[in-house]
Motif scaffolding. Structure first.
Motif, mmCIF file in Angstrom:
data_model
loop_
_atom_site.group_PDB
_atom_site.id
_atom_site.type_symbol
_atom_site.label_atom_id
_atom_site.label_comp_id
_atom_site.label_asym_id
_atom_site.label_seq_id
_atom_site.Cartn_x
_atom_site.Cartn_y
_atom_site.Cartn_z
ATOM 1 N N TYR A 132 4.758 -7.784 -6.324
ATOM 2 C CA TYR A 132 3.673 -7.875 -7.303
ATOM 3 C C TYR A 132 2.371 -8.472 -6.783
ATOM 4 C CZ TYR A 132 7.527 -7.030 -10.483
ATOM 5 O OH TYR A 132 8.615 -6.500 -11.105
ATOM 6 N N ARG A 133 2.385 -9.147 -5.643
ATOM 7 C CA ARG A 133 1.197 -9.872 -5.232
ATOM 8 C C ARG A 133 0.596 -9.425 -3.905
ATOM 9 N NH1 ARG A 133 -0.473 -14.003 -8.828
ATOM 10 N NH2 ARG A 133 -1.881 -14.250 -7.105
ATOM 11 N N LEU A 134 1.371 -8.820 -3.041
ATOM 12 C CA LEU A 134 0.940 -8.522 -1.682
ATOM 13 C C LEU A 134 -0.301 -7.637 -1.640
ATOM 14 C CD1 LEU A 134 1.893 -9.260 1.144
ATOM 15 C CD2 LEU A 134 3.185 -7.134 1.187
ATOM 16 N N ASP A 135 -0.360 -6.628 -2.488
ATOM 17 C CA ASP A 135 -1.498 -5.701 -2.474
ATOM 18 C C ASP A 135 -2.829 -6.403 -2.713
ATOM 19 O OD1 ASP A 135 0.090 -3.566 -1.893
ATOM 20 O OD2 ASP A 135 0.159 -2.787 -3.945
ATOM 21 N N GLY A 136 -2.825 -7.500 -3.439
ATOM 22 C CA GLY A 136 -4.050 -8.232 -3.727
ATOM 23 C C GLY A 136 -4.650 -8.929 -2.515
ATOM 24 N N PHE A 137 -3.910 -8.996 -1.426
ATOM 25 C CA PHE A 137 -4.397 -9.682 -0.240
ATOM 26 C C PHE A 137 -5.016 -8.748 0.795
ATOM 27 C CE2 PHE A 137 -1.822 -12.863 -2.196
ATOM 28 C CZ PHE A 137 -2.533 -14.026 -1.964
ATOM 29 N N TYR A 138 -5.033 -7.458 0.501
ATOM 30 C CA TYR A 138 -5.732 -6.511 1.376
ATOM 31 C C TYR A 138 -7.180 -6.425 0.931
ATOM 32 C CZ TYR A 138 -1.155 -4.637 2.779
ATOM 33 O OH TYR A 138 0.112 -4.485 3.262
ATOM 34 N N ASP A 139 -8.116 -6.501 1.888
ATOM 35 C CA ASP A 139 -9.489 -6.208 1.507
ATOM 36 C C ASP A 139 -9.623 -4.690 1.409
ATOM 37 O OD1 ASP A 139 -9.814 -5.229 4.123
ATOM 38 O OD2 ASP A 139 -10.976 -6.953 4.786
ATOM 39 N N ARG A 140 -10.773 -4.221 0.987
ATOM 40 C CA ARG A 140 -10.950 -2.782 0.747
ATOM 41 C C ARG A 140 -10.692 -1.948 1.997
ATOM 42 N NH1 ARG A 140 -16.216 0.322 -1.548
ATOM 43 N NH2 ARG A 140 -16.352 1.122 0.548
ATOM 44 N N GLU A 141 -11.236 -2.392 3.121
ATOM 45 C CA GLU A 141 -11.061 -1.649 4.368
ATOM 46 C C GLU A 141 -9.591 -1.620 4.796
ATOM 47 O OE1 GLU A 141 -12.252 -2.149 9.040
ATOM 48 O OE2 GLU A 141 -13.703 -2.815 7.536
ATOM 49 N N ALA A 142 -8.922 -2.757 4.684
ATOM 50 C CA ALA A 142 -7.509 -2.817 5.063
ATOM 51 C C ALA A 142 -6.664 -1.934 4.145
ATOM 52 C CB ALA A 142 -7.006 -4.254 5.041
ATOM 53 N N GLN A 143 -6.976 -1.916 2.857
ATOM 54 C CA GLN A 143 -6.217 -1.084 1.919
ATOM 55 C C GLN A 143 -6.421 0.388 2.217
ATOM 56 O OE1 GLN A 143 -3.990 -2.209 -0.573
ATOM 57 N NE2 GLN A 143 -3.412 -0.073 -0.465
ATOM 58 N N GLN A 144 -7.657 0.782 2.525
ATOM 59 C CA GLN A 144 -7.924 2.175 2.869
ATOM 60 C C GLN A 144 -7.185 2.566 4.148
ATOM 61 O OE1 GLN A 144 -12.206 2.208 3.011
ATOM 62 N NE2 GLN A 144 -12.389 2.898 0.885
ATOM 63 N N SER A 145 -7.235 1.701 5.127
ATOM 64 C CA SER A 145 -6.533 1.966 6.388
ATOM 65 C C SER A 145 -5.034 2.064 6.160
ATOM 66 C CB SER A 145 -6.853 0.861 7.393
ATOM 67 O OG SER A 145 -6.169 1.075 8.601
ATOM 68 N N ARG A 146 -4.498 1.174 5.341
ATOM 69 C CA ARG A 146 -3.068 1.198 5.022
ATOM 70 C C ARG A 146 -2.693 2.504 4.331
ATOM 71 N NH1 ARG A 146 0.734 0.724 1.607
ATOM 72 N NH2 ARG A 146 2.558 -0.580 1.903
ATOM 73 N N ASP A 147 -3.499 2.907 3.364
ATOM 74 C CA ASP A 147 -3.226 4.149 2.640
ATOM 75 C C ASP A 147 -3.273 5.362 3.577
ATOM 76 O OD1 ASP A 147 -2.990 2.647 0.325
ATOM 77 O OD2 ASP A 147 -4.970 3.194 -0.445
ATOM 78 N N GLU A 148 -4.251 5.383 4.489
ATOM 79 C CA GLU A 148 -4.344 6.475 5.457
ATOM 80 C C GLU A 148 -3.111 6.512 6.359
ATOM 81 O OE1 GLU A 148 -8.021 5.922 7.559
ATOM 82 O OE2 GLU A 148 -9.222 6.229 5.742
ATOM 83 N N CYS A 149 -2.676 5.354 6.806
ATOM 84 C CA CYS A 149 -1.477 5.293 7.659
ATOM 85 C C CYS A 149 -0.241 5.756 6.899
ATOM 86 C CB CYS A 149 -1.277 3.875 8.187
ATOM 87 S SG CYS A 149 -2.426 3.423 9.495
ATOM 88 N N ALA A 150 -0.125 5.370 5.645
ATOM 89 C CA ALA A 150 1.029 5.797 4.845
ATOM 90 C C ALA A 150 1.048 7.315 4.692
ATOM 91 C CB ALA A 150 1.003 5.108 3.475
ATOM 92 N N ARG A 151 -0.123 7.905 4.450
ATOM 93 C CA ARG A 151 -0.205 9.366 4.355
ATOM 94 C C ARG A 151 0.145 10.020 5.687
ATOM 95 N NH1 ARG A 151 -4.463 8.070 0.976
ATOM 96 N NH2 ARG A 151 -6.005 8.192 2.642
ATOM 97 N N ALA A 152 -0.363 9.451 6.784
ATOM 98 C CA ALA A 152 -0.076 10.010 8.115
ATOM 99 C C ALA A 152 1.410 9.930 8.440
ATOM 100 C CB ALA A 152 -0.897 9.280 9.184
ATOM 101 N N VAL A 153 2.048 8.839 8.066
ATOM 102 C CA VAL A 153 3.499 8.708 8.292
ATOM 103 C C VAL A 153 4.230 9.834 7.565
ATOM 104 C CG1 VAL A 153 5.524 7.312 7.691
ATOM 105 C CG2 VAL A 153 3.559 6.241 8.791
ATOM 106 N N GLU A 154 3.897 10.044 6.317
ATOM 107 C CA GLU A 154 4.594 11.072 5.538
ATOM 108 C C GLU A 154 4.308 12.469 6.083
ATOM 109 O OE1 GLU A 154 7.086 13.040 3.279
ATOM 110 O OE2 GLU A 154 7.048 10.883 3.586
ATOM 111 N N GLN A 155 3.062 12.748 6.436
ATOM 112 C CA GLN A 155 2.714 14.064 6.980
ATOM 113 C C GLN A 155 3.439 14.314 8.300
ATOM 114 O OE1 GLN A 155 -1.540 13.759 7.157
ATOM 115 N NE2 GLN A 155 -1.825 14.419 5.033
ATOM 116 N N ASN A 156 3.471 13.314 9.153
ATOM 117 C CA ASN A 156 4.151 13.466 10.439
ATOM 118 C C ASN A 156 5.664 13.568 10.277
ATOM 119 O OD1 ASN A 156 2.132 13.526 12.606
ATOM 120 N ND2 ASN A 156 1.523 11.570 11.726
ATOM 121 N N ARG A 157 6.211 12.838 9.324
ATOM 122 C CA ARG A 157 7.641 12.947 9.048
ATOM 123 C C ARG A 157 8.002 14.355 8.604
ATOM 124 N NH1 ARG A 157 10.990 14.075 5.731
ATOM 125 N NH2 ARG A 157 9.469 14.256 4.081
ATOM 126 N N ALA A 158 7.195 14.913 7.709
ATOM 127 C CA ALA A 158 7.436 16.271 7.222
ATOM 128 C C ALA A 158 7.307 17.290 8.359
ATOM 129 C CB ALA A 158 6.473 16.597 6.080
#
Length: 85
Positions: free
Chosen positions: A15-41
């Protein structure tokens, strides 16, 4: 990790971890998560089944190590913080 620290870790990570990412870190994290899924597929589609199973096992083990390291870092920080009070 003792029971109380584990309960706090579960709460913080859920419930709390996401609040500790700044905007740039959250965007980078989201991009990496998408890349992981795309590469896995792509790997699943392009690899023979036995190779994909081995790659999946490798990823699962790496993810388990990452989770254990995060838990340990949380427990260390929590104990350090409470000892400084």
């Amino acid at each position: 990790m003792d029971e109380l620290t584990h309960v706090l870790w579960e709460y913080a990570s859920r419930y709390r971890l996401d609040g500790f990412y700044d905007r740039e870190a959250q965007q980078s994290r989201d991009e990496c998560a998408r890349a992981v899924e795309q590469n896995r597929a792509a790997l699943e589609e392009l690899s023979p089944p036995d190779v994909f199973r081995r790659v999946s096992a490798l990823y699962d083990c790496a993810e388990e190590l990452r989770l254990r390291d995060m838990e340990a870092a949380f427990a260390c920080g929590f104990r350090l913080g409470t000892s400084l009070r």
